[in-house]
Design an enzyme around this catalytic site. Structure first.
Site, short mmCIF file in Angstrom:
data_model
loop_
_atom_site.label_atom_id
_atom_site.label_comp_id
_atom_site.label_asym_id
_atom_site.label_seq_id
_atom_site.Cartn_x
_atom_site.Cartn_y
_atom_site.Cartn_z
N ASP A 72 0.84 -1.20 0.00
CA ASP A 72 0.00 0.00 0.00
C ASP A 72 0.88 1.25 0.00
O ASP A 72 2.01 1.22 0.49
CB ASP A 72 -0.90 -0.03 1.25
CG ASP A 72 -2.09 0.90 1.10
OD1 ASP A 72 -2.35 1.38 -0.02
OD2 ASP A 72 -2.77 1.16 2.12
N ARG A 75 0.19 7.70 -2.46
CA ARG A 75 0.80 8.73 -1.61
C ARG A 75 2.24 9.02 -2.03
O ARG A 75 2.70 10.16 -2.01
CB ARG A 75 0.74 8.30 -0.14
CG ARG A 75 -0.60 8.64 0.51
CD ARG A 75 -0.81 7.87 1.77
NE ARG A 75 -1.30 6.52 1.50
CZ ARG A 75 -1.57 5.62 2.43
NH1 ARG A 75 -1.36 5.92 3.70
NH2 ARG A 75 -2.04 4.44 2.11
N HIS A 111 2.25 3.58 -9.02
CA HIS A 111 2.03 2.15 -9.27
C HIS A 111 3.19 1.56 -10.06
O HIS A 111 3.60 0.43 -9.82
CB HIS A 111 0.71 1.95 -10.03
CG HIS A 111 -0.50 2.36 -9.23
ND1 HIS A 111 -0.69 1.93 -7.93
CD2 HIS A 111 -1.55 3.15 -9.52
CE1 HIS A 111 -1.83 2.45 -7.47
NE2 HIS A 111 -2.36 3.20 -8.41
N ASN A 121 -10.97 -2.36 -5.44
CA ASN A 121 -10.19 -1.33 -6.16
C ASN A 121 -10.84 -0.90 -7.49
O ASN A 121 -10.46 0.13 -8.04
CB ASN A 121 -8.74 -1.79 -6.39
CG ASN A 121 -7.89 -1.77 -5.13
OD1 ASN A 121 -6.96 -2.57 -4.98
ND2 ASN A 121 -8.18 -0.85 -4.20
N ARG A 166 2.24 -4.97 6.13
CA ARG A 166 1.48 -3.93 5.43
C ARG A 166 2.31 -2.65 5.41
O ARG A 166 2.79 -2.20 6.45
CB ARG A 166 0.12 -3.65 6.08
CG ARG A 166 -0.64 -2.58 5.28
CD ARG A 166 -2.10 -2.44 5.63
NE ARG A 166 -2.72 -1.54 4.65
CZ ARG A 166 -3.98 -1.60 4.25
NH1 ARG A 166 -4.78 -2.50 4.76
NH2 ARG A 166 -4.44 -0.75 3.36
C1 IPE Z 1 -5.39 -2.64 -0.06
O1 IPE Z 1 -5.08 -1.33 -0.28
C2 IPE Z 1 -5.50 -3.36 -1.37
C3 IPE Z 1 -4.25 -3.61 -2.04
C4 IPE Z 1 -3.08 -3.33 -1.59
C5 IPE Z 1 -4.36 -4.24 -3.34
P1 IPE Z 1 -6.20 -0.20 -0.41
O2 IPE Z 1 -5.49 1.08 -0.56
O3 IPE Z 1 -7.16 -0.56 -1.48
O4 IPE Z 1 -6.93 -0.33 0.99
P2 IPE Z 1 -7.80 0.71 1.80
O5 IPE Z 1 -8.82 1.26 0.85
O6 IPE Z 1 -6.88 1.77 2.30
O7 IPE Z 1 -8.40 -0.08 2.92
C1 IPE Z 2 -1.61 0.30 -3.35
O1 IPE Z 2 -1.39 1.66 -3.40
C2 IPE Z 2 -1.87 -0.30 -4.70
C3 IPE Z 2 -3.26 -0.63 -4.97
C4 IPE Z 2 -4.21 -0.69 -4.06
C5 IPE Z 2 -3.64 -0.93 -6.34
P1 IPE Z 2 -2.57 2.72 -3.28
O2 IPE Z 2 -2.96 3.12 -4.66
O3 IPE Z 2 -3.67 2.21 -2.44
O4 IPE Z 2 -1.82 3.90 -2.57
P2 IPE Z 2 -2.44 4.94 -1.53
O5 IPE Z 2 -3.00 4.13 -0.40
O6 IPE Z 2 -3.50 5.71 -2.24
O7 IPE Z 2 -1.29 5.78 -1.12
MG MG Z 3 -4.08 2.41 -0.46
#
Ligand code: IPE
Ligand code: IPE
Ligand code: MG
Length: 255
Positions: A35, A39, A52, A83, A203
């Site tokens: 995750d 950000r 990404h 997602n 995480r």
């Molecule tokens: C969890 O991250 C899902 C993946 C890493 C694929 P998210 O960014 O989707 O989770 P939330 O929304 O903060 O719970």
């Molecule tokens: C995790 O990074 C990747 C996916 C869930 C696809 P995020 O896209 O959730 O990154 P943040 O949480 O917005 O920083």
């Molecule tokens: Mg996230």
């Protein structure tokens, strides 16, 4: 010497070939909620897609580092069933990356004797992505080293829902009765059938939640949460997580 340095010496400085110290524990199975890509990009005024992309590069390195550590199974959560709620722009960018990385991962996996497997419901993806997943699994099926489990369009609840469906089908065919439903039977109906439950769940980016990942399988996983954003999660961060695991006392409900 602290576990961190011993891990580093044992796994990454092969030249002074040393035996794995007996008290050093490498988790057999590691699962990662990667995750923080968004950000990471925002902090740099970049589009989320760039976060990404950077995250994919981190993933390649993590796969190689886990192989060198001697991990048997690495499971990463890359795209959840939730997602799809993101903007069409972001989902589109993620699908493009998936197409590209599915091909790139064949090389990474084959170079490292890694067997790649996908968990989640692939039926929701476009045809060429499904073919890409199949190609990746087939091209690495003969590899005998670490298993790399890629969770895409994965949700723990959705996996359980599909497992219940499989069990009901078996019942209809008189291959299973309600009395026979054991924890092992349930495990065998999950996407992760035959894979070890995670010993260590990592995480990144500081969120204190599971976000629908491996709900059944993490019953007794040790949890490690770091504020580091996924694209910054390098070998040192991985070793810190494994070091933390080395200080845990796993009791599984016993004394
Ligand atoms: C969890 O991250 C899902 C993946 C890493 C694929 P998210 O960014 O989707 O989770 P939330 O929304 O903060 O719970
Ligand atoms: C995790 O990074 C990747 C996916 C869930 C696809 P995020 O896209 O959730 O990154 P943040 O949480 O917005 O920083
Ligand atoms: Mg996230």
């Amino acid at each position: 010497m602290p576990a961190f340095f011993r891990l580093q010496r044992f796994c990454f400085q092969r030249e002074d070939a040393m035996e794995k110290p007996e008290d050093l524990i490498i988790p057999k199975s590691i699962a990662i909620i990667l995750d923080g890509n968004g950000r990471w990009a925002q902090k740099r005024n970049l589009p989320r897609a760039m976060g990404h992309k950077a995250g994919c590069e981190t993933l390649e390195q993590t796969v190689e580092d886990c192989v060198r550590l001697g991990v048997e199974c690495l499971t990463v959560y890359a795209f959840s069933t939730e997602n799809w709620k993101r903007s069409a722009l972001e989902v589109g960018a993620l699908m493009r990356l998936l197409r590209f990385y599915m091909v790139k991962l064949i090389d990474v996996a084959n170079r490292n004797n890694v067997k790649a497997l996908m968990i989640g419901d692939k039926s929701r993806f476009e045809k060429d992505i499904i073919e890409g997943i199949n190609r990746l699994e087939q091209a690495t099926a003969g590899n005998t080293g670490m298993k790399f489990v890629f969770a895409i369009n994965y949700g723990g609840r959705d996996e359980l829902r599909r497992a219940f469906g499989r069990m009901l089908c078996q019942m209809k065919e008189n291959k299973l009765s309600p009395e026979e439903i054991s924890e092992d039977v349930i495990s065998s109906c999950l996407d992760t059938a035959g894979l070890p439950d995670p010993d260590l769940l990592i995480r990144t980016s500081g969120e204190l939640r599971i976000s629908n990942f491996l709900l059944w399988q993490i019953a007794y996983s040790e949890i490690y949460i770091t504020d580091t954003l996924w694209p910054d999660f390098n070998r040192e961060e991985l070793l810190k997580a494994v070091e933390s695991y080395n200080h845990r006392e796993r009791r599984f409900g016993g004394r």
